[in-house]
Design an enzyme around this catalytic site. Structure first.
Site, mmCIF file in Angstrom:
data_model
loop_
_atom_site.group_PDB
_atom_site.id
_atom_site.type_symbol
_atom_site.label_atom_id
_atom_site.label_comp_id
_atom_site.label_asym_id
_atom_site.label_seq_id
_atom_site.Cartn_x
_atom_site.Cartn_y
_atom_site.Cartn_z
ATOM 1 N N ASN A 97 0.837 -1.190 0.000
ATOM 2 C CA ASN A 97 0.000 0.000 0.000
ATOM 3 C C ASN A 97 0.877 1.248 0.000
ATOM 4 O O ASN A 97 2.054 1.211 0.326
ATOM 5 C CB ASN A 97 -0.906 0.020 1.233
ATOM 6 N N ALA A 150 -7.944 -10.056 1.725
ATOM 7 C CA ALA A 150 -7.448 -11.149 2.558
ATOM 8 C C ALA A 150 -7.248 -10.642 3.972
ATOM 9 O O ALA A 150 -7.047 -9.451 4.196
ATOM 10 C CB ALA A 150 -6.136 -11.702 2.013
ATOM 11 N N LYS A 207 -5.534 3.367 -5.479
ATOM 12 C CA LYS A 207 -5.510 2.616 -4.218
ATOM 13 C C LYS A 207 -5.138 3.526 -3.050
ATOM 14 O O LYS A 207 -5.696 3.424 -1.956
ATOM 15 C CB LYS A 207 -4.515 1.448 -4.343
ATOM 16 N N ASN A 213 -7.138 4.092 0.488
ATOM 17 C CA ASN A 213 -6.475 3.825 1.768
ATOM 18 C C ASN A 213 -6.405 5.068 2.637
ATOM 19 O O ASN A 213 -6.591 5.004 3.853
ATOM 20 C CB ASN A 213 -5.056 3.299 1.512
ATOM 21 N N ASN A 250 -8.364 3.919 5.909
ATOM 22 C CA ASN A 250 -7.501 3.277 6.901
ATOM 23 C C ASN A 250 -7.214 4.095 8.157
ATOM 24 O O ASN A 250 -7.340 3.567 9.271
ATOM 25 C CB ASN A 250 -6.184 2.850 6.238
ATOM 26 N N ASN A 304 -14.458 -1.068 8.623
ATOM 27 C CA ASN A 304 -14.513 -0.030 7.593
ATOM 28 C C ASN A 304 -15.841 0.704 7.546
ATOM 29 O O ASN A 304 -15.891 1.931 7.462
ATOM 30 C CB ASN A 304 -14.228 -0.643 6.220
ATOM 31 N N SER A 337 -6.031 -2.897 6.933
ATOM 32 C CA SER A 337 -4.675 -3.307 7.290
ATOM 33 C C SER A 337 -4.103 -2.421 8.391
ATOM 34 O O SER A 337 -3.363 -2.888 9.262
ATOM 35 C CB SER A 337 -3.770 -3.271 6.056
#
Length: 219
Positions: A20, A46, A102, A106, A110, A120, A174
């Site tokens: 990321n 994942a 991306k 994020n 995040n 989220n 993450s």
């Protein structure tokens, strides 16, 4: 991680960076410009509920592109090799466009999940998110234009962020996972990268700096 390995690899061996954020990819390409350095980004989902267990939580698309001239020569073959894993892999001539897409998601999800310690989807109704998401998107919109990326309005950026947050509502990001595990987070290469880029371009990035500072205080 690469420093001890690169001297042991033939100069023809492709190195694909899956991670990321932005900043580290450019650094690797600068240090080893003669190697086939490539970057990739994926929307595969994942998670790792246990140390030795990884759960594939959702199918997506993976994009790979070159960061060095030698990487350009190896791009098609590298994408083909990665596709043998069963992933849907696409070679692209402009990986930075995909990396930025991306990065936007994020940066908008995040840090909020890490600070609020929630999945989220739960950030969307929280006052802290509601207070800062629009000014955050305005900063990112200015950075996209100033850095030569495809321009996108702040409204479009928020819509993209919230679409992903809704589609992954029960997921743990993450960054939140790192916080829960007591690991160092990726914040320095997500909102931290945007804050540094703003300083370089003369664009105020107060919200990105604030989110970076708050997440770093959690570490």
């Amino acid at each position: 991680a690469l420093q001890p390995l690169m001297p042991r690899l033939p100069e023809t061996t492709p190195v694909v960076l899956f991670q990321n954020g932005l900043g580290s990819q450019q650094r690797v390409a600068q240090i080893w410009p003669n190697h086939p350095i490539l970057a990739a980004t994926t929307t595969e989902g994942a998670n790792r509920p246990e140390t030795e267990l990884t759960v594939h939580a959702g199918q997506g698309e993976t994009w790979v592109g070159a960061l060095t001239p030698a990487g350009e020569a190896r791009l098609r073959k590298t994408a083909s090799t990665l596709a043998e894993s069963g992933l849907s892999v696409n070679a692209t001539p402009d990986i930075f466009d995909r990396l930025w897409q991306k990065l936007v998601i994020n940066a908008g999800i995040n840090p909020f999940t890490a600070i609020l310690n929630c999945p989220n989807g739960e950030i969307l109704a929280h006052p802290f998110y509601q207070q800062w998401i629009d000014p955050l998107c305005r900063e990112i919109s200015k950075l996209l234009t100033a850095s030569g990326q495809s321009p996108r309005s702040a409204t479009a950026l928020r819509e993209a962020i919230e679409t992903v947050a809704c589609n992954t509502a029960t997921n743990t990001s993450s960054m939140r996972a790192d916080r829960l595990a007591g690991r160092k987070t990726e914040i320095d290469f997500i909102n931290g990268y945007l804050a540094r880029l703003g300083a370089e371009l003369g664009i105020d990035t107060a919200v990105n700096r604030m989110l970076t500072d708050q997440v770093e205080q959690l570490n």
